[in-house]
Motif scaffolding. Sequence first.
Motif, PDB file in Angstrom:
ATOM      1  N   VAL A 148       0.676  -3.332  -6.021  1.00  0.00           N
ATOM      2  CA  VAL A 148       0.889  -1.952  -5.592  1.00  0.00           C
ATOM      3  C   VAL A 148      -0.422  -1.185  -5.709  1.00  0.00           C
ATOM      4  N   ILE A 149      -0.875  -0.652  -4.570  1.00  0.00           N
ATOM      5  CA  ILE A 149      -2.110   0.130  -4.551  1.00  0.00           C
ATOM      6  C   ILE A 149      -1.923   1.335  -3.629  1.00  0.00           C
ATOM      7  N   PRO A 150      -2.593   2.443  -3.920  1.00  0.00           N
ATOM      8  CA  PRO A 150      -2.557   3.558  -2.980  1.00  0.00           C
ATOM      9  C   PRO A 150      -3.235   3.131  -1.672  1.00  0.00           C
ATOM     10  N   LEU A 151      -2.756   3.649  -0.581  1.00  0.00           N
ATOM     11  CA  LEU A 151      -3.305   3.348   0.740  1.00  0.00           C
ATOM     12  C   LEU A 151      -4.801   3.635   0.792  1.00  0.00           C
ATOM     13  N   ASN A 152      -5.548   2.722   1.389  1.00  0.00           N
ATOM     14  CA  ASN A 152      -6.950   2.982   1.726  1.00  0.00           C
ATOM     15  C   ASN A 152      -6.949   3.523   3.149  1.00  0.00           C
ATOM     16  N   GLN A 153      -7.314   4.779   3.297  1.00  0.00           N
ATOM     17  CA  GLN A 153      -7.249   5.412   4.610  1.00  0.00           C
ATOM     18  C   GLN A 153      -8.216   4.755   5.583  1.00  0.00           C
ATOM     19  N   THR A 154      -7.735   4.602   6.813  1.00  0.00           N
ATOM     20  CA  THR A 154      -8.556   4.065   7.891  1.00  0.00           C
ATOM     21  C   THR A 154      -8.382   4.944   9.115  1.00  0.00           C
ATOM     22  N   GLY A 155      -9.330   4.873  10.012  1.00  0.00           N
ATOM     23  CA  GLY A 155      -9.244   5.650  11.242  1.00  0.00           C
ATOM     24  C   GLY A 155      -8.050   5.211  12.068  1.00  0.00           C
ATOM     25  N   GLY A 156      -7.394   6.159  12.698  1.00  0.00           N
ATOM     26  CA  GLY A 156      -6.274   5.840  13.563  1.00  0.00           C
ATOM     27  C   GLY A 156      -4.928   5.799  12.874  1.00  0.00           C
ATOM     28  N   PHE A 157      -4.899   5.889  11.546  1.00  0.00           N
ATOM     29  CA  PHE A 157      -3.626   5.912  10.823  1.00  0.00           C
ATOM     30  C   PHE A 157      -3.515   7.250  10.124  1.00  0.00           C
ATOM     31  N   LYS A 158      -2.412   7.952  10.361  1.00  0.00           N
ATOM     32  CA  LYS A 158      -2.267   9.321   9.865  1.00  0.00           C
ATOM     33  C   LYS A 158      -1.784   9.417   8.424  1.00  0.00           C
ATOM     34  N   GLY A 159      -1.315   8.317   7.846  1.00  0.00           N
ATOM     35  CA  GLY A 159      -0.781   8.360   6.486  1.00  0.00           C
ATOM     36  C   GLY A 159      -1.844   8.665   5.453  1.00  0.00           C
ATOM     37  N   SER A 160      -1.384   9.188   4.324  1.00  0.00           N
ATOM     38  CA  SER A 160      -2.270   9.511   3.206  1.00  0.00           C
ATOM     39  C   SER A 160      -1.911   8.653   2.004  1.00  0.00           C
ATOM     40  N   PRO A 161      -2.888   8.371   1.143  1.00  0.00           N
ATOM     41  CA  PRO A 161      -2.579   7.600  -0.056  1.00  0.00           C
ATOM     42  C   PRO A 161      -1.713   8.394  -1.018  1.00  0.00           C
ATOM     43  N   SER A 162      -0.874   7.703  -1.740  1.00  0.00           N
ATOM     44  CA  SER A 162      -0.056   8.337  -2.765  1.00  0.00           C
ATOM     45  C   SER A 162      -0.946   8.830  -3.893  1.00  0.00           C
ATOM     46  N   GLY A 163      -0.575   9.968  -4.450  1.00  0.00           N
ATOM     47  CA  GLY A 163      -1.273  10.467  -5.615  1.00  0.00           C
ATOM     48  C   GLY A 163      -0.770   9.773  -6.878  1.00  0.00           C
ATOM     49  N   ARG A 164      -1.333  10.145  -7.999  1.00  0.00           N
ATOM     50  CA  ARG A 164      -0.940   9.521  -9.275  1.00  0.00           C
ATOM     51  C   ARG A 164       0.564   9.618  -9.512  1.00  0.00           C
ATOM     52  N   ALA A 189       0.859  -1.182   0.000  1.00  0.00           N
ATOM     53  CA  ALA A 189       0.000   0.000   0.000  1.00  0.00           C
ATOM     54  C   ALA A 189       0.899   1.237   0.000  1.00  0.00           C
ATOM     55  N   LEU A 190       0.768   2.045  -1.022  1.00  0.00           N
ATOM     56  CA  LEU A 190       1.614   3.235  -1.155  1.00  0.00           C
ATOM     57  C   LEU A 190       1.128   4.355  -0.235  1.00  0.00           C
ATOM     58  N   ILE A 191       2.023   4.782   0.652  1.00  0.00           N
ATOM     59  CA  ILE A 191       1.745   5.842   1.612  1.00  0.00           C
ATOM     60  C   ILE A 191       2.550   7.064   1.180  1.00  0.00           C
ATOM     61  N   GLU A 192       1.852   8.153   0.940  1.00  0.00           N
ATOM     62  CA  GLU A 192       2.482   9.363   0.409  1.00  0.00           C
ATOM     63  C   GLU A 192       3.691   9.785   1.250  1.00  0.00           C
TER      64      GLU A 192
END
Length: 120
Positions: free
Chosen positions: A97-113, A64-67
């Motif tokens: 390889v997929i952008p992160l699916n945001q969930t509660g409690g995790f501060k990371g953001s999904p990677s952009g294109r 999961a790609l984390i920005e």
Amino acid sequence: VPNIKKLMEEDIQVRLALSLHCADDEERSALFPANRRYGGLDELMKTIREYIFTTNRRVTLEWALIENENDTPEVARQLGQLLQRFEIRRDMVHINVIPLNQTGGFKGSPSGRRGVHDFV
């Protein structure tokens, strides 16, 4: 790791997929505290290699790609070097390889294109 070893002993037709997300032990332990408990990346990668050799089945590694954390070309190279170091054949591993699916409690953001493109 222990459950992967158990799975090797079973005579069932399944494909192994596991969440990797990091090619560095310190970063993976921060994301997955259980990483150290089971021997870290070295033990995991040895077990994956053994699984492939024993079962002759391809393994899927989830990433999961984390920005700005694990989506850079440098991290992609680290992943490639990790696979090479443990002599895991390219044809026996699939990196999902997929952008992160945001969930509660995790501060990371999904990677952009751009982050996805740069990583791949």
